[in-house]
Design a protein around this motif. Sequence first.
Motif, PDB file in Angstrom:
ATOM      1  N   GLU A 121       0.821  -1.288  -0.040  1.00  0.00           N
ATOM      2  CA  GLU A 121       0.051  -0.074   0.066  1.00  0.00           C
ATOM      3  C   GLU A 121       0.876   1.303   0.050  1.00  0.00           C
ATOM      4  N   TYR A 122       1.978   1.084   0.350  1.00  0.00           N
ATOM      5  CA  TYR A 122       3.072   2.140   0.408  1.00  0.00           C
ATOM      6  C   TYR A 122       3.989   2.382  -0.760  1.00  0.00           C
ATOM      7  N   GLN A 123       3.618   1.312  -1.739  1.00  0.00           N
ATOM      8  CA  GLN A 123       4.753   1.416  -2.879  1.00  0.00           C
ATOM      9  C   GLN A 123       4.185   2.649  -3.813  1.00  0.00           C
ATOM     10  N   GLY A 124       5.189   3.916  -3.938  1.00  0.00           N
ATOM     11  CA  GLY A 124       4.777   4.973  -4.733  1.00  0.00           C
ATOM     12  C   GLY A 124       5.389   6.234  -4.029  1.00  0.00           C
ATOM     13  N   TRP A 125       4.982   7.410  -3.949  1.00  0.00           N
ATOM     14  CA  TRP A 125       5.490   8.511  -3.371  1.00  0.00           C
ATOM     15  C   TRP A 125       5.167   9.182  -2.199  1.00  0.00           C
ATOM     16  N   ASP A 126       5.764   9.364  -1.193  1.00  0.00           N
ATOM     17  CA  ASP A 126       5.371   9.930   0.115  1.00  0.00           C
ATOM     18  C   ASP A 126       3.806   9.461   0.620  1.00  0.00           C
ATOM     19  N   SER A 149      19.690   6.577  -0.182  1.00  0.00           N
ATOM     20  CA  SER A 149      18.612   6.902  -0.955  1.00  0.00           C
ATOM     21  C   SER A 149      17.061   6.786   0.031  1.00  0.00           C
ATOM     22  N   ARG A 150      16.197   7.460  -0.621  1.00  0.00           N
ATOM     23  CA  ARG A 150      14.969   7.341   0.327  1.00  0.00           C
ATOM     24  C   ARG A 150      13.936   6.366  -0.326  1.00  0.00           C
ATOM     25  N   THR A 151      14.370   5.509  -0.875  1.00  0.00           N
ATOM     26  CA  THR A 151      13.328   4.493  -1.225  1.00  0.00           C
ATOM     27  C   THR A 151      13.832   3.251  -0.753  1.00  0.00           C
ATOM     28  N   ALA A 152      12.824   2.238  -0.726  1.00  0.00           N
ATOM     29  CA  ALA A 152      12.797   0.833  -0.638  1.00  0.00           C
ATOM     30  C   ALA A 152      12.106   0.147  -1.528  1.00  0.00           C
ATOM     31  N   ASP A 166      10.303  10.167   2.785  1.00  0.00           N
ATOM     32  CA  ASP A 166      11.556  10.582   3.865  1.00  0.00           C
ATOM     33  C   ASP A 166      11.559   9.424   4.969  1.00  0.00           C
ATOM     34  N   GLN A 167      10.245   8.645   5.400  1.00  0.00           N
ATOM     35  CA  GLN A 167      10.573   7.684   6.430  1.00  0.00           C
ATOM     36  C   GLN A 167      11.097   6.521   6.058  1.00  0.00           C
ATOM     37  N   SER A 168      11.709   6.203   4.776  1.00  0.00           N
ATOM     38  CA  SER A 168      12.450   5.153   4.264  1.00  0.00           C
ATOM     39  C   SER A 168      13.995   5.439   4.209  1.00  0.00           C
TER      40      SER A 168
END
Length: 354
Positions: A121-126, A149-152, A166-168
């Motif tokens: 559900e969180y795959q995407g931006w912000d 990076s800020r991606t997982a 920013d949480q990643s």
Amino acid sequence: MKIVKLVPRVICGEGAFDNLSEVLESHFDLSSGYVVYIIDSVHQRTGLKDRIKSNEADMVIEADVSQHEPKTTEVDAIRDKILLVKGNKLPAVVVGIGGGSTLDMAKAVSVILTNPGSSAEYQGWDLPKNSAVPKVGVPTLSGTGSEASRTAVLTGPEKKMGINSDQSIFNVILLDPILLKTVERSQEFYTGMDCFVHCVESLSGSFINEMGKSFASAAKKRALDFFSKDKNYESLMTASYLGGCSIAMSEVGICHALSYGLSLVLNYRHGLAICLAFNQLGDYYGEDVKIFKQIMEANNIKLPTGITSQVAPDMMDRMVEMALRMEKPLTNALGDNWKEILTRDKIVELYRKM
Ligand code: NAD
Ligand code: ZN
């Protein structure tokens, strides 16, 4: 203009890993919980797992990333297991130890420990709303730049896509070049070329700024020197980090868009998928593709050929769909009218050459 978040604390140099316990004790409130270590299962063999100084309350979870890249279902299962074993009490820190796959798993777990539902559900931006559990990253394979990076990046039921947020981003990273020395040579090349391609794509795209250019130019030179001159592992590790920072200031491009189709549908690992795609992108990244072919030969790397010869039309459609989803990278590479340049037929033609 976007505000770019970078990793706030970095400890680097040979032997940095020996500081892990001290870093955890000095920078996190461990009295509030326990530590979760997510470590690539290859480190049972390399001996790194035995060097973790965990306490009884801590959890050491092995991630087997030998056969495939991290899946949303695996990340969800790790989160569920942690909360089940600990009666819903959150860890004080999550520590990821491994290549890009394991680092991304650790980042994603830290996000969904505090954000409900599936990681898909969180795959995407912000998309995550709540602050993640703090996290520490220890790369043992260099190139993806996941440490910076800020991606997982995760593979979900429908798509391969990052939790870009920013949480990643890690709170602390430990960069110890000695940890890279057990990596098998072809894997070292594929993931190292991921760094090279991050730099090529960010430098040639339209999104980049001066700071991003400095990161990318320095990283590109170090990655090339490593594979053509001097196997300096500290330099390769630095390249990976700087390449990750350059992407934080820009975007990837056509090669990454095509590679995601190869990974999602044909299960090719990221580094190899990048090499397979970049090898066919002379029309877009001319001089850099020539350099890539030269260093591939110098390092005695032979890519598989004819990989799409047996791919049925419906699978090819899925690959094309996946590539076309990468709107930001394709806009970065080709401009707002990218759909007129990189048509479906053109993508199929490129895939068929691989
Ligand atoms: P990986 O983490 O998938 O590992 C590849 C292989 O190398 C595995 O078999 C692993 O066990 C092994 N390995 C790792 N460290 C080792 C060591 N020290 N000694 C021996 N073997 C070791 O490979 P990767 O290329 O680092 O990561 C790929 C993943 O990273 C993909 O899922 C990709 O999508 C993702 N990625 C993330 C970002 C990001 O910014 N988050 C960027 C690019 C790619
Ligand atoms: Zn990449």
